[in-house]
Design a protein around this motif. Structure first.
Motif, PDB file in Angstrom:
ATOM      1  N   MET B 298     -65.797 -32.295 -56.637  1.00 49.70           N
ATOM      2  CA  MET B 298     -67.322 -33.008 -56.240  1.00 49.70           C
ATOM      3  C   MET B 298     -66.953 -34.259 -55.668  1.00 49.70           C
ATOM      4  N   ILE B 299     -66.247 -35.117 -55.968  1.00 49.57           N
ATOM      5  CA  ILE B 299     -65.847 -36.169 -55.513  1.00 49.57           C
ATOM      6  C   ILE B 299     -65.026 -36.177 -54.276  1.00 49.57           C
ATOM      7  N   PHE B 300     -64.061 -35.240 -54.316  1.00 47.79           N
ATOM      8  CA  PHE B 300     -63.304 -35.101 -53.281  1.00 47.79           C
ATOM      9  C   PHE B 300     -64.206 -34.504 -51.921  1.00 47.79           C
ATOM     10  N   PHE B 303     -66.313 -37.451 -50.487  1.00 44.42           N
ATOM     11  CA  PHE B 303     -65.611 -38.039 -49.215  1.00 44.42           C
ATOM     12  C   PHE B 303     -65.170 -37.171 -48.071  1.00 44.42           C
ATOM     13  N   LEU B 304     -65.002 -35.957 -48.177  1.00 42.17           N
ATOM     14  CA  LEU B 304     -64.513 -35.097 -47.165  1.00 42.17           C
ATOM     15  C   LEU B 304     -65.983 -34.932 -46.321  1.00 42.17           C
ATOM     16  N   LEU B 310     -68.810 -38.641 -40.103  1.00 44.45           N
ATOM     17  CA  LEU B 310     -68.527 -39.750 -39.294  1.00 44.45           C
ATOM     18  C   LEU B 310     -67.853 -39.169 -37.965  1.00 44.45           C
ATOM     19  N   VAL B 311     -67.083 -38.353 -38.040  1.00 47.75           N
ATOM     20  CA  VAL B 311     -66.338 -37.465 -36.977  1.00 47.75           C
ATOM     21  C   VAL B 311     -67.472 -37.056 -36.075  1.00 47.75           C
ATOM     22  N   PHE B 312     -68.521 -36.435 -36.551  1.00 46.20           N
ATOM     23  CA  PHE B 312     -69.574 -35.893 -35.892  1.00 46.20           C
ATOM     24  C   PHE B 312     -70.276 -37.075 -35.004  1.00 46.20           C
ATOM     25  N   PHE B 313     -70.561 -37.965 -35.532  1.00 43.35           N
ATOM     26  CA  PHE B 313     -71.329 -38.977 -34.888  1.00 43.35           C
ATOM     27  C   PHE B 313     -70.518 -39.708 -34.043  1.00 43.35           C
ATOM     28  N   LEU B 314     -69.154 -39.989 -34.117  1.00 44.28           N
ATOM     29  CA  LEU B 314     -68.251 -40.586 -33.390  1.00 44.28           C
ATOM     30  C   LEU B 314     -68.395 -39.703 -32.031  1.00 44.28           C
TER      31      LEU B 314
END
Lengths: 298, 325
Positions: B298-300, B303-304, B310-314
């Motif tokens: 779940m933690i992994f 982050f993923l 982030l990539v999407f908005f970039l």
């Protein structure tokens, strides 16, 4: 298909406009281009060639530090050894892989085509919700399902059976999404004509829609087959007895048991590669197109 | 199975409905029943192996779900907090594996974005045998990680491997322990991954390059743009939607790396190349500590998904007006 037509390259036009500068830069460019291609081809293909050649070497030659691109003493000894060995039933692994990948592809194509059609063409209560939830799971990292699916598979008594590598993996959302997109692109008039003639939904689907969908069905089947054939993480944990393993899991076993018998390992790798390479060569157009289309529209 | 509605079987006649504008209500109910029949086979699989395990995974992560414990006591968020504040016995191994994942991703993603683009641009020119070249570069990708890893373990063998042999021929050091010492283990894993998957990204780029109108290049040339300027002002903007796809897919694949490290380095030297997926699988499926393992997953995943967003908005923010799709 879509990529072939509009590609009129800048390179060809370059020569048309400035006729003065066309001579040597274009030639130089061509030489450079083939140079790059040559080096790349060497890098990409030579490891595979070496794998093939080592599979036909004696154990000693395979472990020799002097590379032999063509075996000095070609032999099928490595194949004989792994194909005839009880501890490494490679034939069994091959059959297991074929059965698992084949059945899973069929299961995916059949269930995804039906579900994709309902989502593309039919109007029903709860459609938005169901579609939203299915698509939403495309964004769940698969590792979240790893442990629970292992426990569920274990609970049903499927551990160490081929069902474990066929069924859970067929539940992914990609196939449904893929088929739905394809069906949306078929002109509905054809189905309406069939409906006018009194065909029910299912008959229209079978006799009108499916025949039109052959390219999509083949592409999805092919991609599913390749994925299942090469899957590693899941089979390596859910299949443990030698006779239930698939080729990738079997290769791991082979590597652990025969760390220095590279002739055996390469023979195993060749056996695992040949079916997919043949399939790929035969259906290259579909695979490449499926992949690039996913990139353009996904 | 729970969803299949067989309640309104009363209006059985399927054929009369479409023929003469039947009452809209009945038509839709029919559609609903038919639609669920079409959906049933897939939904059954979906509920059993996606939805149920998803919920089950959440439930497990909130329990002390150890193989050796007959009772699986509720512990709330303890599995999570233990990993985060370091009190869990697995905390150190988990964060080390997250770090390994990050190292691998940071090294491989830039290469897998740039090199395939170069290959695609070379291949986008017209020349004889183009399709053959395309097919060859994609071939390793078709092979699967088990074959690729077994093959490269052989080629990278420090004593008898081809790589060291040819380095020796070139007069370079020929005794590198590619798989058992650092930084060589990372270089090997990244190099092999690039070799294996470069073709996949190249094919996607290639398809996208083919969609860029030649007129745009022509216009740029008229304006006196040189090759580099045409690349910056025509090629890159034309590739933007596909770049988003390629970047996300590549990051996701790199972050999920498992087979290469499992088969080539066995996570070594030490546990330095043991990635997050490796650690999660090992904790849950070898040591059977499902509670810790699902909490890790779940933690992994958190982050993923953060990175994916982030990539999407970039890529989205700077999208030009006129671009289609």
């Amino acid at each position: 298909m879509s990529t072939a037509t509009p590609t009129r390259e800048p390179a060809t036009e370059h020569r048309d406009d400035h006729s003065g500068s066309a001579g040597s830069p274009a030639k130089l460019r061509r030489i450079l281009q083939y140079g790059v291609l040559g080096v790349l081809t060497l890098l990409f293909i030579s490891p595979l060639v070496y794998m093939l050649s080592t599979a036909f070497k004696t154990t000693g030659d395979a472990a020799s530090p002097d590379p032999q691109w063509i075996p000095d003493d070609p032999t099928t000894q490595a194949f004989d050894a792994i194909l005839g060995n009880d501890g490494t039933p490679v034939v069994r692994w091959l059959v297991n892989s074929l059965v698992a990948a084949g059945l899973q592809s069929l299961l995916i194509v059949a269930t995804a085509a039906l579900a994709g059609y309902a989502l593309a063409r039919m109007d029903f209560a709860g459609k938005k919700w169901i579609f939203g939830i299915i698509i939403g799971t495309l964004f769940i990292p698969p590792v979240i399902l790893l442990i629970p699916n292992y426990l569920i598979t274990s609970r049903i008594g499927w551990l160490d059976t081929l069902a474990a590598v066929i069924v859970p993996g067929a539940a992914g959302a990609f196939g449904v999404f893929f088929m739905r997109q394809f069906f949306l692109g078929i002109p509905p008039e054809l189905e309406e004509a069939a409906a006018m003639d009194g065909a029910g939904r299912f008959r229209t689907f079978l006799t009108v829609v499916l025949p039109l969908s052959r390219p999509a069905l083949v592409t999805l089947g092919m991609l599913s087959f390749l994925t299942n054939w090469n899957d590693f993480l899941w089979p390596v944990y859910v299949l443990f007895s030698p006779e239930s393993q698939t080729l990738p899991a079997g290769l791991a076993t082979l590597q652990n048991a025969n760390a220095v018998r590279y002739d055996l390992l390469m023979a195993g790798a060749v056996i695992a590669s040949v079916p997919v390479l043949v399939l790929y060569a035969a259906a290259q157009r579909f695979v490449v197109e499926g992949v690039s289309r996913a990139g353009l529209k996904g | 199975m729970t969803t299949t509605q067989t309640v309104d079987d009363a209006s059985e006649d399927v054929r009369s409905a479409p023929a003469s504008g039947a009452p809209p209500g009945g038509r839709r109910e029919h559609e609903t029943r038919d639609a669920y029949l079409f959906l049933a086979p897939y939904l059954l699989l979906f509920l059993a192996f996606v939805i149920a395990p998803f919920a089950y995974g959440l439930w497990i992560s909130l329990h002390e779900y150890d193989y050796s414990l007959p009772e699986k006591p509720w512990v709330g968020l303890e599995n999570y907090t233990g990993l985060i504040d370091g009190t869990s016995p697995y905390a150190e191994a988990f964060w080390d594996s997250m770090k390994a994942t990050w190292i691998f991703t940071a090294l491989s993603v830039p290469l897998l974005l740039v090199l395939p683009l170069l290959v695609a641009m070379v291949m986008n020119e017209k020349f004889r045998g183009r399709n053959l070249f395309r097919a060859m570069y994609f071939a390793p990708y078709v092979l699967g990680v088990a074959v690729v890893a077994v093959l490269w373990r052989y080629l990278l063998d420090s004593n008898i491997g081809l790589v060291n042999h040819y380095l020796g021929v070139l007069g370079l050091p020929s005794d590198t322990a590619w798989l058992t010492s650092q930084p060589w283990a990372w270089i090997s894993l990244v190099g092999v991954t690039v070799w294996w998957t470069l073709g996949f990204n190249a094919i996607i780029y290639l398809a996208a390059l083919g969609e860029i109108s030649p007129d745009l290049y022509e216009a740029a040339r008229m304006d006196g743009a040189n090759g580099w300027q045409r690349f910056i002002h025509v090629t890159l903007p034309g590739l933007r939607p596909v770049l988003l796809f390629v970047t996300s897919v590549t990051i996701i694949a790199s972050v999920n790396m498992f087979g290469q490290s499992f088969l080539m380095t066995q996570g070594g030297p030490g546990t330095e190349t043991r990635t997050a997926i490796y650690q999660i699988a090992d904790t849950g499926l070898t040591n059977f500590n499902s509670g810790d393992s699902t909490a890790m997953s779940m933690i992994f995943s958190f982050f993923l998904m953060l990175v994916s967003t982030l990539v999407f908005f970039l890529f989205r923010d700077r999208e030009p007006e006129g671009s289609r799709r």
